[in-house]
Each structure stands twice: as C-alpha cells, then as structure tokens.
Design a protein around this motif. Structure first.
Motif, PDB file in Angstrom:
ATOM      1  N   PRO A   1      -2.463  -4.870   9.241  1.00 45.58           N
ATOM      2  CA  PRO A   1      -3.440  -4.138   8.421  1.00 45.58           C
ATOM      3  C   PRO A   1      -2.756  -3.467   7.240  1.00 45.58           C
ATOM      4  N   GLY A   2      -3.442  -3.438   6.120  1.00 44.78           N
ATOM      5  CA  GLY A   2      -2.858  -2.898   4.899  1.00 44.78           C
ATOM      6  C   GLY A   2      -2.323  -1.493   5.059  1.00 44.78           C
ATOM      7  N   GLU A   3      -3.055  -0.636   5.765  1.00 43.37           N
ATOM      8  CA  GLU A   3      -2.647   0.756   5.891  1.00 43.37           C
ATOM      9  C   GLU A   3      -1.425   0.937   6.790  1.00 43.37           C
ATOM     10  N   LYS A   4      -1.070  -0.090   7.566  1.00 37.74           N
ATOM     11  CA  LYS A   4       0.089  -0.001   8.463  1.00 37.74           C
ATOM     12  C   LYS A   4       1.393  -0.467   7.794  1.00 37.74           C
ATOM     13  N   ILE A   5       1.263  -1.181   6.693  1.00 43.11           N
ATOM     14  CA  ILE A   5       2.455  -1.727   6.045  1.00 43.11           C
ATOM     15  C   ILE A   5       3.384  -0.626   5.554  1.00 43.11           C
ATOM     16  N   SER A   6       2.823   0.484   5.079  1.00 40.44           N
ATOM     17  CA  SER A   6       3.660   1.586   4.581  1.00 40.44           C
ATOM     18  C   SER A   6       4.600   2.098   5.668  1.00 40.44           C
ATOM     19  N   PHE A   7       4.103   2.236   6.885  1.00 41.00           N
ATOM     20  CA  PHE A   7       4.925   2.762   7.976  1.00 41.00           C
ATOM     21  C   PHE A   7       6.062   1.804   8.313  1.00 41.00           C
ATOM     22  N   ALA A   8       5.744   0.508   8.378  1.00 38.94           N
ATOM     23  CA  ALA A   8       6.769  -0.475   8.709  1.00 38.94           C
ATOM     24  C   ALA A   8       7.800  -0.614   7.592  1.00 38.94           C
ATOM     25  N   LEU A   9       7.327  -0.584   6.354  1.00 33.75           N
ATOM     26  CA  LEU A   9       8.226  -0.764   5.216  1.00 33.75           C
ATOM     27  C   LEU A   9       9.158   0.433   5.047  1.00 33.75           C
ATOM     28  N   ASN A  10       8.640   1.633   5.276  1.00 31.63           N
ATOM     29  CA  ASN A  10       9.471   2.830   5.114  1.00 31.63           C
ATOM     30  C   ASN A  10      10.638   2.874   6.095  1.00 31.63           C
ATOM     31  N   GLN A  11      10.517   2.162   7.215  1.00 31.90           N
ATOM     32  CA  GLN A  11      11.621   2.093   8.170  1.00 31.90           C
ATOM     33  C   GLN A  11      12.789   1.273   7.626  1.00 31.90           C
ATOM     34  N   ARG A  12      12.523   0.455   6.624  1.00 34.64           N
ATOM     35  CA  ARG A  12      13.535  -0.445   6.080  1.00 34.64           C
ATOM     36  C   ARG A  12      14.091   0.012   4.741  1.00 34.64           C
ATOM     37  N   LEU A  13      13.310   0.774   3.995  1.00 40.26           N
ATOM     38  CA  LEU A  13      13.698   1.153   2.637  1.00 40.26           C
ATOM     39  C   LEU A  13      14.793   2.213   2.645  1.00 40.26           C
ATOM     40  N   PRO A  14      15.597   2.275   1.566  1.00 39.54           N
ATOM     41  CA  PRO A  14      16.548   3.377   1.415  1.00 39.54           C
ATOM     42  C   PRO A  14      15.802   4.699   1.269  1.00 39.54           C
ATOM     43  N   LYS A  15      16.498   5.795   1.501  1.00 41.04           N
ATOM     44  CA  LYS A  15      15.840   7.097   1.534  1.00 41.04           C
ATOM     45  C   LYS A  15      15.348   7.557   0.168  1.00 41.04           C
ATOM     46  N   ASP A  16      15.784   6.921  -0.910  1.00 41.31           N
ATOM     47  CA  ASP A  16      15.306   7.336  -2.234  1.00 41.31           C
ATOM     48  C   ASP A  16      14.094   6.530  -2.708  1.00 41.31           C
ATOM     49  N   ILE A  17      13.524   5.711  -1.830  1.00 40.80           N
ATOM     50  CA  ILE A  17      12.248   5.028  -2.106  1.00 40.80           C
ATOM     51  C   ILE A  17      11.360   5.192  -0.872  1.00 40.80           C
ATOM     52  N   VAL A  18      10.165   5.748  -1.060  1.00 41.02           N
ATOM     53  CA  VAL A  18       9.252   5.961   0.060  1.00 41.02           C
ATOM     54  C   VAL A  18       7.840   5.555  -0.352  1.00 41.02           C
ATOM     55  N   ILE A  19       7.198   4.732   0.484  1.00 38.96           N
ATOM     56  CA  ILE A  19       5.808   4.343   0.236  1.00 38.96           C
ATOM     57  C   ILE A  19       4.902   5.467   0.710  1.00 38.96           C
ATOM     58  N   GLN A  20       4.100   5.996  -0.205  1.00 35.94           N
ATOM     59  CA  GLN A  20       3.200   7.095   0.124  1.00 35.94           C
ATOM     60  C   GLN A  20       1.874   6.615   0.711  1.00 35.94           C
ATOM     61  N   GLN A  21       1.511   5.392   0.385  1.00 30.37           N
ATOM     62  CA  GLN A  21       0.231   4.844   0.870  1.00 30.37           C
ATOM     63  C   GLN A  21       0.246   3.341   0.698  1.00 30.37           C
ATOM     64  N   SER A  22      -0.405   2.642   1.618  1.00 29.69           N
ATOM     65  CA  SER A  22      -0.633   1.200   1.450  1.00 29.69           C
ATOM     66  C   SER A  22      -2.048   0.896   1.918  1.00 29.69           C
ATOM     67  N   ARG A  23      -2.707  -0.006   1.216  1.00 28.67           N
ATOM     68  CA  ARG A  23      -4.054  -0.401   1.625  1.00 28.67           C
ATOM     69  C   ARG A  23      -4.453  -1.689   0.938  1.00 28.67           C
ATOM     70  N   GLU A  24      -5.425  -2.364   1.525  1.00 30.32           N
ATOM     71  CA  GLU A  24      -5.924  -3.595   0.938  1.00 30.32           C
ATOM     72  C   GLU A  24      -6.862  -3.267  -0.219  1.00 30.32           C
ATOM     73  N   VAL A  25      -6.759  -4.056  -1.291  1.00 35.43           N
ATOM     74  CA  VAL A  25      -7.611  -3.898  -2.470  1.00 35.43           C
ATOM     75  C   VAL A  25      -8.198  -5.261  -2.825  1.00 35.43           C
ATOM     76  N   PRO A  26      -9.219  -5.300  -3.666  1.00 33.14           N
ATOM     77  CA  PRO A  26      -9.775  -6.595  -4.070  1.00 33.14           C
ATOM     78  C   PRO A  26      -8.711  -7.512  -4.643  1.00 33.14           C
ATOM     79  N   ILE A  27      -8.847  -8.810  -4.395  1.00 33.08           N
ATOM     80  CA  ILE A  27      -7.819  -9.777  -4.778  1.00 33.08           C
ATOM     81  C   ILE A  27      -7.651  -9.853  -6.292  1.00 33.08           C
ATOM     82  N   ASP A  28      -8.661  -9.429  -7.060  1.00 31.85           N
ATOM     83  CA  ASP A  28      -8.554  -9.486  -8.522  1.00 31.85           C
ATOM     84  C   ASP A  28      -8.078  -8.162  -9.134  1.00 31.85           C
ATOM     85  N   PHE A  29      -7.715  -7.190  -8.303  1.00 28.37           N
ATOM     86  CA  PHE A  29      -7.240  -5.919  -8.842  1.00 28.37           C
ATOM     87  C   PHE A  29      -5.829  -6.090  -9.400  1.00 28.37           C
TER      88      PHE A  29
END
Length: 250
Positions: A71-99
């Motif tokens: 799910p789009g909103e769960k990607i932020s949590f999984a990605l933040n476990q992998r990113l360096p500490k100076d990059i943090v995803i504040q939110q993730s969500r699904e948006v229309p494909i043409d956005f």
C-alpha cells in the motif's frame, strides 16, 4: 501500475543537489537506488523541485510508478528503514497516474535563514547564512513587497537557465527578525533557477543600506541579471512545502 507520491525531507549538506549528477551523489540517486532495492524493480523518481547542492528540504515532492502490492502509505515506513539518516520520507501515498509534481498546479514555499550576529554559531553553520554587519529587516521587508504579484523575474534568474518564459507569480513574502535570526519566507507558483537565492542576495543589499527599498522595483523592471544582487549561499535555503490544491485524494 500505480503512481506513488513521496514527501521528502533532507539535509542537503552532503549532496550535490537533487538531480542526478556525474560529479557526486544526489538525493534523487539515493532514492532511486533504495526504492529499486525495496520494490525489486527499476525505479526512477520524478522530483518537483531540483534543489541545488547544499539546499535543504522539509517538503519536497517526488513520484514514481510501480507494480508493487505494498500500500502506498506503507512505503514510507519501509523506505525509511533503508535510507541514510539525512533523508527521511515524511509521507507516501497513491496519487492519480497522470499526476506530475512539476506540471500540476502548485504553490511552493521556501525559507531562507540569515544569522545576523557578532559571531557565527557552529550549530547553525550548515543551515544559515552568517552576516556580521547589521541588517535592517524592516527595509528588507519593504523592498520585498515590490516582488509580490505576477512579474517577469528575468533579473532574478541565473543566466544558466534554459527556460524562455521568465514570468512567475509570487503570492507572499515575509521578512521577520527573531533576535539574531532573520527569516525570509516566500511562496509562489514556481521559481526560476536560483531565483530565491538571488532575491535574498538583493534583499541583503537593501538590508545593508546599499540599495534603497524601491530600487528593487527598478531591478525588476530592467529584466537584467547583472543589475540584481549576488546569489545568496545555498545552506541558508530550505524548501518548506509544496501544496497541490487540485490533487485528488485516493
């Protein structure tokens, strides 16, 4: 296939800006690598603002397309476990494909911070521009009001830009002194290459008494980069947020 939007915060100190470069590591490159590893597919993000080397962000926006079932909103949590500490995803969500984060109607808000004190502070050296000489924040605020509205900002655009349309709209500028800190917050529908930093460099000249406040209008009218002030250093600039009033919530 679905499109995921990320709200990305980062300390830009150790990066050569947002956009992938041949001469150093960038925020875009780090996101692509870790997303591809997480989702087991080739991912290429599209960023809303291609911030320069040393510029920070609290709310930059990026999108990418994926086949994942996460799910789009769960990607932020999984990605933040992998990113360096100076990059943090504040939110993730699904948006229309043409956005598209750069081409859809939006308001971008930046803030530039100036430490105006007798001596620099080591803890602020990466996030402010230090100026020893006293600045008149009231004059800077008066000068900034000439920039509000729709104008041709060619005078406030780096000559390296490739765009032909230099007309932009600034909705608001606030210059506020809080003790030894001066904060310049600016919102608009889009900004040219180095536009915010050149505006700040020009307002600093007003604050130093080199330009009177109304000289900013003359600079704007001349549409000539050579008549504006210098580009302020990168480390004082932070992209605060990008608002998309027409973005559909899925």
């Amino acid at each position: 296939m679905k499109r995921i939007m990320l709200v990305v915060a980062y300390d830009g100190t150790n990066y050569c800006g947002w956009q992938i470069q041949p001469n150093g590591i960038t925020v875009e490159e780090v996101l692509n690598r870790h997303l591809s590893d997480l989702l087991k597919e080739s991912i290429a993000v599209i960023g809303a603002s291609r911030t320069d080397s040393g510029v920070h962000a609290i709310g930059n926006v990026a999108v990418f397309d994926t086949e994942t079932k996460i799910p789009g909103e769960k990607i932020s949590f999984a990605l933040n476990q992998r990113l360096p500490k100076d990059i943090v995803i504040q939110q993730s969500r699904e948006v229309p494909i043409d956005f598209h984060p750069r081409f859809c109607n939006s308001t971008k808000t930046y803030q530039y911070r100036i430490l105006n004190s007798r001596f620099p502070l080591p803890t602020q050296r990466l996030y402010t521009h230090f100026i020893y000489y006293p600045l008149q924040a009231e004059a800077m605020s008066e000068a900034s009001k000439y920039l509000i509205g729709e104008h041709d900002f060619k005078s406030f655009c780096s000559t390296r830009t490739q765009v032909t349309d230099t007309i932009r709209t600034i909705y608001d500028i606030n210059v506020i002194r809080d003790g030894e800190m001066i904060q310049i917050t600016i919102s608009g529908n889009g900004f040219l290459y180095n536009m915010v930093r050149i505006i700040v460099g020009t307002l600093i000249k007003v604050g130093l008494g080199i330009y009177p406040p109304n000289h900013v209008k003359e600079i704007l009218d001349k549409k000539n980069r050579l008549v504006a002030g210098p580009k302020a250093p990168a480390q004082g600039l932070t992209l605060l947020k990008i608002d998309y009033p027409d973005l559909e919530v899925l």
